[in-house]
Scaffold this motif. Structure first.
Motif, PDB file in Angstrom:
ATOM      1  N   GLY A  57     -16.950 -19.724 -11.690  1.00 26.67           N
ATOM      2  CA  GLY A  57     -16.310 -21.040 -11.719  1.00 26.67           C
ATOM      3  C   GLY A  57     -17.316 -22.181 -11.604  1.00 26.67           C
ATOM      4  O   GLY A  57     -17.404 -23.031 -12.497  1.00 26.67           O
ATOM      5  N   PRO A  58     -18.099 -22.226 -10.524  1.00 24.02           N
ATOM      6  CA  PRO A  58     -19.112 -23.288 -10.413  1.00 24.02           C
ATOM      7  C   PRO A  58     -20.148 -23.235 -11.534  1.00 24.02           C
ATOM      8  O   PRO A  58     -20.550 -24.280 -12.058  1.00 24.02           O
ATOM      9  N   GLY A 117     -24.651 -15.682  -4.231  1.00 23.14           N
ATOM     10  CA  GLY A 117     -23.815 -16.784  -3.750  1.00 23.14           C
ATOM     11  C   GLY A 117     -24.643 -17.902  -3.147  1.00 23.14           C
ATOM     12  O   GLY A 117     -24.403 -19.087  -3.403  1.00 23.14           O
ATOM     13  N   ILE A 118     -25.650 -17.535  -2.348  1.00 21.99           N
ATOM     14  CA  ILE A 118     -26.528 -18.537  -1.731  1.00 21.99           C
ATOM     15  C   ILE A 118     -27.304 -19.285  -2.809  1.00 21.99           C
ATOM     16  O   ILE A 118     -27.449 -20.512  -2.764  1.00 21.99           O
ATOM     17  N   GLY A 119     -27.802 -18.525  -3.811  1.00 27.11           N
ATOM     18  CA  GLY A 119     -28.566 -19.146  -4.882  1.00 27.11           C
ATOM     19  C   GLY A 119     -27.771 -20.177  -5.650  1.00 27.11           C
ATOM     20  O   GLY A 119     -28.321 -21.166  -6.160  1.00 27.11           O
ATOM     21  N   LEU A 120     -26.453 -19.971  -5.744  1.00 28.49           N
ATOM     22  CA  LEU A 120     -25.603 -20.946  -6.428  1.00 28.49           C
ATOM     23  C   LEU A 120     -25.153 -22.045  -5.464  1.00 28.49           C
ATOM     24  O   LEU A 120     -25.034 -23.210  -5.850  1.00 28.49           O
ATOM     25  N   LEU A 188     -10.559 -28.302  -7.944  1.00 27.58           N
ATOM     26  CA  LEU A 188     -11.376 -28.550  -6.758  1.00 27.58           C
ATOM     27  C   LEU A 188     -12.398 -29.653  -6.995  1.00 27.58           C
ATOM     28  O   LEU A 188     -12.696 -30.439  -6.086  1.00 27.58           O
ATOM     29  N   ILE A 189     -12.955 -29.716  -8.201  1.00 27.03           N
ATOM     30  CA  ILE A 189     -13.926 -30.771  -8.512  1.00 27.03           C
ATOM     31  C   ILE A 189     -13.292 -32.143  -8.313  1.00 27.03           C
ATOM     32  O   ILE A 189     -13.897 -33.055  -7.732  1.00 27.03           O
ATOM     33  N   THR A 195     -20.247 -31.257  -5.516  1.00 28.89           N
ATOM     34  CA  THR A 195     -21.218 -30.650  -4.599  1.00 28.89           C
ATOM     35  C   THR A 195     -20.518 -29.734  -3.595  1.00 28.89           C
ATOM     36  O   THR A 195     -21.033 -28.658  -3.261  1.00 28.89           O
ATOM     37  N   SER A 196     -19.360 -30.153  -3.129  1.00 27.00           N
ATOM     38  CA  SER A 196     -18.609 -29.328  -2.175  1.00 27.00           C
ATOM     39  C   SER A 196     -18.134 -28.031  -2.810  1.00 27.00           C
ATOM     40  O   SER A 196     -18.011 -27.006  -2.136  1.00 27.00           O
ATOM     41  N   VAL A 197     -17.861 -28.072  -4.113  1.00 26.81           N
ATOM     42  CA  VAL A 197     -17.456 -26.854  -4.827  1.00 26.81           C
ATOM     43  C   VAL A 197     -18.569 -25.815  -4.779  1.00 26.81           C
ATOM     44  O   VAL A 197     -18.328 -24.634  -4.498  1.00 26.81           O
TER      45      VAL A 197
END
Length: 205
Positions: A57-58, A117-120, A188-189, A195-197
């Motif tokens: 998604g992101p 996940g952290i990398g994204l 969500l965006i 950024t929060s996404v």
């Protein structure tokens, strides 16, 4: 490549009677049965049915907005960032190819999922571009290691004659929720910001 294909043996001619709904149901039942008889398979498919949403998604929906709104970039910067992820895939493939066997595959599999996940997720912290490049490389490398482990695991746990059916169910389970995830990411965006996404995706993954 062409020469090797020409030398392949001809398939055995068998009359399957064509496609039937009954055969489709039997194949589907057989695929699900094989997966559910092997806990490591169905647990991984279930987990990644959701993590594919938080990663894809992101990456697919929110990244263009992040580049434009937060990084002040254009389509060239977006293309550059997208090009970094596959470099991570390639590097991981070359490194992992030197290993005859991956020890503690289960732990490595889920740790790499967390690293991806952290990398994204760090894309949401307003970091300099060079740090985002490193994060993209880590994300790509981690996902490639997961893919290699998963391919090896499927070949080890699934009988060859059932591989097609199980692979189909695997693809269905892993990607069936993606359209919902893409729509949810777009919502969500608008709701919490781009950024929060990314931060939320990194935490959830």
């Amino acid at each position: 490549t062409v020469a090797s294909l020409l030398n392949l043996p001809a398939p055995t001619s068998t009359d399957q009677g064509g496609f039937t709904l009954k055969q489709f149901k039997e194949d589907l039942r057989d695929g699900f049965g094989t997966i559910f008889s092997t806990p490591v398979l169905w647990v991984a498919i279930l987990v990644f049915a959701f993590t594919n949403i938080t990663l894809a998604g992101p990456y697919s929906i929110a990244m263009p907005f992040l580049v434009q709104q937060e990084l002040g970039g254009d389509e060239k910067m977006l293309g550059f960032i997208y090009a970094i992820f596959p470099i991570g895939y390639a590097i991981a493939s070359l490194i992992m190819g030197s290993f005859q066997k991956i020890r503690h595959r289960g732990i490595v599999f889920y740790v790499c999922g967390a690293i991806a996940g952290i990398g994204l997720g760090v894309f949401g912290f307003g970091l300099p571009l060079y740090l985002l490049v490193i994060a993209a490389l880590l994300n790509g490398a981690a996902l490639e290691i997961d893919g290699l482990i998963w391919t090896n695991l499927m070949q080890e746990k699934v009988p060859p004659e059932k591989m097609g059916r199980v692979s189909s169910v695997d693809s269905l389970g892993s990607f069936a929720l993606l359209p919902i995830g893409f729509a949810f990411t777009g919502w969500l965006i608008d709701t919490i910001g781009v950024t929060s996404v990314f931060i939320a995706a990194g935490v959830v993954t």
